[in-house]
Motif scaffolding. Structure first.
Motif, short mmCIF file in Angstrom:
data_model
loop_
_atom_site.label_atom_id
_atom_site.label_comp_id
_atom_site.label_asym_id
_atom_site.label_seq_id
_atom_site.Cartn_x
_atom_site.Cartn_y
_atom_site.Cartn_z
N ARG A 16 0.84 -1.19 0.00
CA ARG A 16 0.00 0.00 0.00
C ARG A 16 0.87 1.24 0.00
O ARG A 16 1.88 1.24 0.68
CB ARG A 16 -0.91 0.00 1.23
CG ARG A 16 -2.02 -1.00 1.08
CD ARG A 16 -2.95 -0.97 2.28
NE ARG A 16 -4.15 -1.72 2.08
CZ ARG A 16 -4.25 -3.04 2.11
NH1 ARG A 16 -3.18 -3.76 2.31
NH2 ARG A 16 -5.38 -3.63 1.92
N PRO A 17 0.55 2.27 -0.72
CA PRO A 17 -0.65 2.44 -1.53
C PRO A 17 -0.62 1.68 -2.85
O PRO A 17 -1.65 1.46 -3.46
CB PRO A 17 -0.71 3.95 -1.77
CG PRO A 17 0.71 4.40 -1.66
CD PRO A 17 1.36 3.47 -0.69
N VAL A 18 0.57 1.26 -3.30
CA VAL A 18 0.71 0.43 -4.50
C VAL A 18 1.75 -0.66 -4.22
O VAL A 18 2.48 -0.59 -3.23
CB VAL A 18 1.15 1.27 -5.73
CG1 VAL A 18 0.08 2.27 -6.13
CG2 VAL A 18 2.47 1.95 -5.48
N LEU A 19 1.84 -1.66 -5.10
CA LEU A 19 2.83 -2.73 -4.94
C LEU A 19 4.23 -2.18 -5.23
O LEU A 19 4.50 -1.71 -6.34
CB LEU A 19 2.54 -3.88 -5.89
CG LEU A 19 1.24 -4.63 -5.69
CD1 LEU A 19 1.04 -5.66 -6.81
CD2 LEU A 19 1.21 -5.31 -4.35
N MET A 20 5.10 -2.24 -4.22
CA MET A 20 6.47 -1.70 -4.38
C MET A 20 7.48 -2.66 -3.78
O MET A 20 7.26 -3.22 -2.71
CB MET A 20 6.62 -0.37 -3.64
CG MET A 20 5.80 0.75 -4.15
SD MET A 20 6.15 2.28 -3.24
CE MET A 20 5.10 2.09 -1.80
N PHE A 21 8.59 -2.81 -4.48
CA PHE A 21 9.75 -3.54 -3.96
C PHE A 21 10.85 -2.53 -3.70
O PHE A 21 10.96 -1.52 -4.40
CB PHE A 21 10.25 -4.57 -4.97
CG PHE A 21 9.34 -5.75 -5.14
CD1 PHE A 21 9.48 -6.87 -4.34
CD2 PHE A 21 8.35 -5.76 -6.12
CE1 PHE A 21 8.65 -7.97 -4.50
CE2 PHE A 21 7.52 -6.84 -6.28
CZ PHE A 21 7.66 -7.96 -5.47
N SER A 22 11.69 -2.81 -2.71
CA SER A 22 12.84 -1.93 -2.48
C SER A 22 13.73 -1.97 -3.72
O SER A 22 13.81 -2.97 -4.43
CB SER A 22 13.60 -2.33 -1.23
OG SER A 22 14.13 -3.63 -1.37
N GLU A 23 14.41 -0.87 -3.97
CA GLU A 23 15.22 -0.74 -5.17
C GLU A 23 16.30 -1.82 -5.27
O GLU A 23 16.64 -2.28 -6.35
CB GLU A 23 15.85 0.65 -5.20
CG GLU A 23 16.59 0.94 -6.47
CD GLU A 23 17.20 2.33 -6.48
OE1 GLU A 23 16.95 3.07 -7.44
OE2 GLU A 23 17.94 2.66 -5.53
N ARG A 24 16.79 -2.29 -4.13
CA ARG A 24 17.86 -3.28 -4.15
C ARG A 24 17.42 -4.61 -4.74
O ARG A 24 18.23 -5.43 -5.14
CB ARG A 24 18.44 -3.48 -2.76
CG ARG A 24 17.57 -4.26 -1.81
CD ARG A 24 18.20 -4.33 -0.41
NE ARG A 24 17.44 -5.17 0.48
CZ ARG A 24 17.77 -6.42 0.77
NH1 ARG A 24 18.85 -6.96 0.27
NH2 ARG A 24 17.02 -7.13 1.59
N LEU A 25 16.10 -4.85 -4.84
CA LEU A 25 15.59 -6.10 -5.39
C LEU A 25 15.25 -6.02 -6.88
O LEU A 25 14.93 -7.03 -7.49
CB LEU A 25 14.35 -6.55 -4.61
CG LEU A 25 14.54 -6.77 -3.11
CD1 LEU A 25 13.23 -7.19 -2.46
CD2 LEU A 25 15.62 -7.80 -2.85
N GLN A 26 15.37 -4.84 -7.47
CA GLN A 26 14.95 -4.67 -8.85
C GLN A 26 15.73 -5.55 -9.83
O GLN A 26 15.14 -6.15 -10.72
CB GLN A 26 15.06 -3.20 -9.27
CG GLN A 26 14.56 -2.97 -10.69
CD GLN A 26 14.56 -1.52 -11.09
OE1 GLN A 26 15.09 -0.67 -10.39
NE2 GLN A 26 13.96 -1.23 -12.22
N GLU A 27 17.03 -5.65 -9.66
CA GLU A 27 17.82 -6.48 -10.57
C GLU A 27 17.40 -7.95 -10.52
O GLU A 27 17.38 -8.63 -11.53
CB GLU A 27 19.31 -6.36 -10.25
CG GLU A 27 19.93 -5.07 -10.69
CD GLU A 27 21.42 -5.02 -10.42
OE1 GLU A 27 22.06 -6.09 -10.32
OE2 GLU A 27 21.95 -3.90 -10.33
#
Length: 172
Positions: A60-71
């Motif tokens: 919430r408020p939207v689906l977000m992952f921490s930046e370190r998991l993007q790769e």
């Protein structure tokens, strides 16, 4: 292959709190098809001291992952669309970068799924054939709108000592 719903650990003590959002209501769910309507970067202001726990997955408020998991997400699910969300503690001059991940919505629900008489899902079963090679997706025909991850992606996330993520196995 085994699959899991991924959810935010709401029992995590001392987690971040938003200044301008009431997260007790319904969450916003955006898909890949919505990418043109969204900004490439969005600031969200936080309240608190700046010492709060920061989960690696927020619903919430939207689906977000921490930046370190993007790769990791991009490696397992090429073609994801990501929008930057910057969580800001203005008073403490702190910023935390997250990635609003826009996933594919798959019609992956099996004919073996059991329903209650009112049409709600009693026991969700995914169809391996319909999932194909996807490792991260949203089930289209289910009322539950939590993302689904493959075992391989779940294990890869867990090896990174993620914080605030829960996994719940889904039958395939």
């Amino acid at each position: 292959m085994r699959y899991f719903f991924i959810t935010q650990d709401i029992q995590l003590p001392g987690t971040i709190q938003y200044r301008d959002f009431d997260i007790t209501g319904a969450r916003q769910l955006f898909r890949k098809s919505d990418s043109d309507r969204l900004h490439d970067s969005t600031p969200v202001y936080l309240k608190g001291t700046g010492m709060e726990a920061r989960p690696d997955f927020l619903q919430r408020p939207v689906l977000m992952f921490s930046e370190r998991l993007q790769e990791i997400l991009d490696a397992y699910e090429p073609g994801l669309i990501s929008k930057e969300v910057v969580l800001i503690h203005k008073e403490n001059s702190l910023q935390y970068r997250y990635v609003h991940t826009l996933m594919e919505e798959l019609e992956a629900v099996s004919s073996r799924t059991e329903y209650y008489p009112n049409g709600t899902v009693k026991k969700l079963v995914l169809d391996r054939e319909k999932i194909g090679r996807h490792h991260l997706f949203l089930p289209k025909d289910s009322r539950r709108k939590d993302p689904v991850v493959s075992l391989a992606l779940a294990e890869s996330l867990l090896r990174r000592n993620v914080t605030g993520i829960c996994f719940e196995e889904v039958e395939v």
